[in-house]
Design a protein around this motif. Structure first.
Motif, PDB file in Angstrom:
ATOM      1  N   LYS A  65       0.835  -1.205   0.000  1.00 39.63           N
ATOM      2  CA  LYS A  65       0.000   0.000   0.000  1.00 39.63           C
ATOM      3  C   LYS A  65       0.873   1.260   0.000  1.00 39.63           C
ATOM      4  O   LYS A  65       0.631   2.200  -0.765  1.00 39.63           O
ATOM      5  CB  LYS A  65      -0.940  -0.014   1.215  1.00 39.63           C
ATOM      6  CG  LYS A  65      -1.835   1.180   1.322  1.00 39.63           C
ATOM      7  CD  LYS A  65      -2.885   1.176   0.251  1.00 39.63           C
ATOM      8  CE  LYS A  65      -3.881   2.293   0.519  1.00 39.63           C
ATOM      9  NZ  LYS A  65      -4.913   2.357  -0.471  1.00 39.63           N
ATOM     10  N   LEU A  66       1.896   1.268   0.844  1.00 41.77           N
ATOM     11  CA  LEU A  66       2.807   2.417   0.892  1.00 41.77           C
ATOM     12  C   LEU A  66       3.590   2.544  -0.418  1.00 41.77           C
ATOM     13  O   LEU A  66       3.808   3.653  -0.908  1.00 41.77           O
ATOM     14  CB  LEU A  66       3.760   2.287   2.081  1.00 41.77           C
ATOM     15  CG  LEU A  66       3.111   2.443   3.454  1.00 41.77           C
ATOM     16  CD1 LEU A  66       4.068   2.016   4.552  1.00 41.77           C
ATOM     17  CD2 LEU A  66       2.643   3.872   3.671  1.00 41.77           C
ATOM     18  N   ASP A  67       3.988   1.419  -0.971  1.00 38.41           N
ATOM     19  CA  ASP A  67       4.738   1.422  -2.231  1.00 38.41           C
ATOM     20  C   ASP A  67       3.897   2.012  -3.354  1.00 38.41           C
ATOM     21  O   ASP A  67       4.375   2.856  -4.121  1.00 38.41           O
ATOM     22  CB  ASP A  67       5.181  -0.002  -2.571  1.00 38.41           C
ATOM     23  CG  ASP A  67       6.102  -0.059  -3.767  1.00 38.41           C
ATOM     24  OD1 ASP A  67       7.050   0.760  -3.817  1.00 38.41           O
ATOM     25  OD2 ASP A  67       5.883  -0.906  -4.648  1.00 38.41           O
ATOM     26  N   ILE A  68       2.647   1.581  -3.446  1.00 41.93           N
ATOM     27  CA  ILE A  68       1.758   2.094  -4.487  1.00 41.93           C
ATOM     28  C   ILE A  68       1.543   3.598  -4.319  1.00 41.93           C
ATOM     29  O   ILE A  68       1.564   4.356  -5.284  1.00 41.93           O
ATOM     30  CB  ILE A  68       0.396   1.347  -4.454  1.00 41.93           C
ATOM     31  CG1 ILE A  68       0.574  -0.080  -4.965  1.00 41.93           C
ATOM     32  CG2 ILE A  68      -0.651   2.091  -5.266  1.00 41.93           C
ATOM     33  CD1 ILE A  68      -0.627  -0.981  -4.701  1.00 41.93           C
ATOM     34  N   THR A  69       1.393   4.039  -3.087  1.00 43.58           N
ATOM     35  CA  THR A  69       1.125   5.452  -2.828  1.00 43.58           C
ATOM     36  C   THR A  69       2.328   6.330  -3.123  1.00 43.58           C
ATOM     37  O   THR A  69       2.202   7.381  -3.740  1.00 43.58           O
ATOM     38  CB  THR A  69       0.697   5.652  -1.361  1.00 43.58           C
ATOM     39  OG1 THR A  69      -0.451   4.843  -1.121  1.00 43.58           O
ATOM     40  CG2 THR A  69       0.379   7.096  -1.071  1.00 43.58           C
ATOM     41  N   TYR A  70       3.505   5.905  -2.670  1.00 43.90           N
ATOM     42  CA  TYR A  70       4.659   6.797  -2.729  1.00 43.90           C
ATOM     43  C   TYR A  70       5.630   6.528  -3.869  1.00 43.90           C
ATOM     44  O   TYR A  70       6.457   7.376  -4.165  1.00 43.90           O
ATOM     45  CB  TYR A  70       5.395   6.776  -1.395  1.00 43.90           C
ATOM     46  CG  TYR A  70       4.553   7.399  -0.329  1.00 43.90           C
ATOM     47  CD1 TYR A  70       4.348   8.769  -0.307  1.00 43.90           C
ATOM     48  CD2 TYR A  70       3.913   6.628   0.623  1.00 43.90           C
ATOM     49  CE1 TYR A  70       3.543   9.356   0.641  1.00 43.90           C
ATOM     50  CE2 TYR A  70       3.112   7.200   1.581  1.00 43.90           C
ATOM     51  CZ  TYR A  70       2.931   8.556   1.584  1.00 43.90           C
ATOM     52  OH  TYR A  70       2.133   9.143   2.520  1.00 43.90           O
ATOM     53  N   GLN A  71       5.553   5.407  -4.506  1.00 39.97           N
ATOM     54  CA  GLN A  71       6.435   5.159  -5.634  1.00 39.97           C
ATOM     55  C   GLN A  71       5.736   5.366  -6.967  1.00 39.97           C
ATOM     56  O   GLN A  71       6.313   5.151  -8.011  1.00 39.97           O
ATOM     57  CB  GLN A  71       7.024   3.739  -5.566  1.00 39.97           C
ATOM     58  CG  GLN A  71       7.971   3.549  -4.416  1.00 39.97           C
ATOM     59  CD  GLN A  71       9.134   4.524  -4.417  1.00 39.97           C
ATOM     60  OE1 GLN A  71       9.661   4.881  -5.450  1.00 39.97           O
ATOM     61  NE2 GLN A  71       9.511   4.980  -3.242  1.00 39.97           N
ATOM     62  N   SER A  72       4.514   5.763  -6.919  1.00 43.22           N
ATOM     63  CA  SER A  72       3.795   6.018  -8.163  1.00 43.22           C
ATOM     64  C   SER A  72       4.287   7.333  -8.756  1.00 43.22           C
ATOM     65  O   SER A  72       5.003   8.089  -8.129  1.00 43.22           O
ATOM     66  CB  SER A  72       2.299   6.098  -7.894  1.00 43.22           C
ATOM     67  OG  SER A  72       1.991   7.282  -7.199  1.00 43.22           O
ATOM     68  N   LYS A  73       3.872   7.585  -9.964  1.00 41.76           N
ATOM     69  CA  LYS A  73       4.199   8.850 -10.607  1.00 41.76           C
ATOM     70  C   LYS A  73       2.955   9.718 -10.688  1.00 41.76           C
ATOM     71  O   LYS A  73       2.911  10.670 -11.437  1.00 41.76           O
ATOM     72  CB  LYS A  73       4.790   8.595 -11.995  1.00 41.76           C
ATOM     73  CG  LYS A  73       6.121   7.904 -11.924  1.00 41.76           C
ATOM     74  CD  LYS A  73       6.794   7.868 -13.260  1.00 41.76           C
ATOM     75  CE  LYS A  73       8.156   7.245 -13.086  1.00 41.76           C
ATOM     76  NZ  LYS A  73       9.181   7.835 -13.850  1.00 41.76           N
TER      77      LYS A  73
END
Length: 186
Positions: A65-73
């Motif tokens: 969830k954190l990865d999707i939120t913060y590593q997205s563009k």
């Protein structure tokens, strides 16, 4: 093809191929490790980010969830980085090298997202992220005909910080020497 034992040989092979079920101890150990990892993640994230992960059941879910939120563009990533750079302020007395590293890291991430990056704007933002005791240096740099490039500005800020640290050490040494000399005169 049927075996003499009525097909039991195939069932034995299936049982041997199938993974063995976990023991209760292994299962409990895995749950404990997952709980510890979740606790670590919760300690590392900002309080405002807790709402993102409050419904996650496992540490893996939280991480994804954190990865999707913060590593997205996407817009959330851009907004988070812009907010980070605008709110970045160096604490008085802290290491300027760490501060500049954080600043440059955020700038690099913004450039990766193709956010327009004006050199003058970046320099001004770096100058204004410094503590109040850099005010004289900030005004002197901003009063020039042209602002220095970011690389040059980093060096100037570091040199100023190092000069202040050296002056502070020499004052401390002088005070210690005077105290030491007075102790032996009496």
């Amino acid at each position: 093809m049927e075996t003499a034992d009525g097909g039991r040989a195939d069932k034995k092979r299936q049982i041997q191929i199938a993974p063995q079920p976990e023991t209760k101890e292994a299962y409990d150990s895995g749950r404990i490790e997952d709980s510890k990892t979740k606790a670590d993640l919760i300690l590392w994230i900002q309080p405002s980010e807790l709402k993102l992960v409050k419904n996650c059941l496992t540490a893996k879910d939280m991480w994804e969830k954190l990865d999707i939120t913060y590593q997205s563009k996407g817009p959330a990533r851009k907004a988070n980085l812009l907010k980070s750079i605008l709110q970045l302020k160096m604490e008085t007395g802290s290491d300027v090298r760490d501060h500049i590293r954080k600043f440059i890291d955020i700038i690099d991430k913004l450039q990766d997202l193709d956010i327009a990056n004006d050199e003058d704007l970046t320099s001004v933002m770096l100058l204004h992220s410094l503590p109040a005791d850099f005010e004289t240096s900030r005004v002197a740099i901003e009063s020039r005909k042209e602002l220095p490039r970011l690389d040059t500005l980093r060096i100037k800020i570091f040199d100023e910080w190092q000069s202040r640290a050296d002056q502070s050490l020499s004052k401390d040494d002088g005070a210690y020497t005077a105290k030491f000399e007075n102790k032996f005169r009496n």
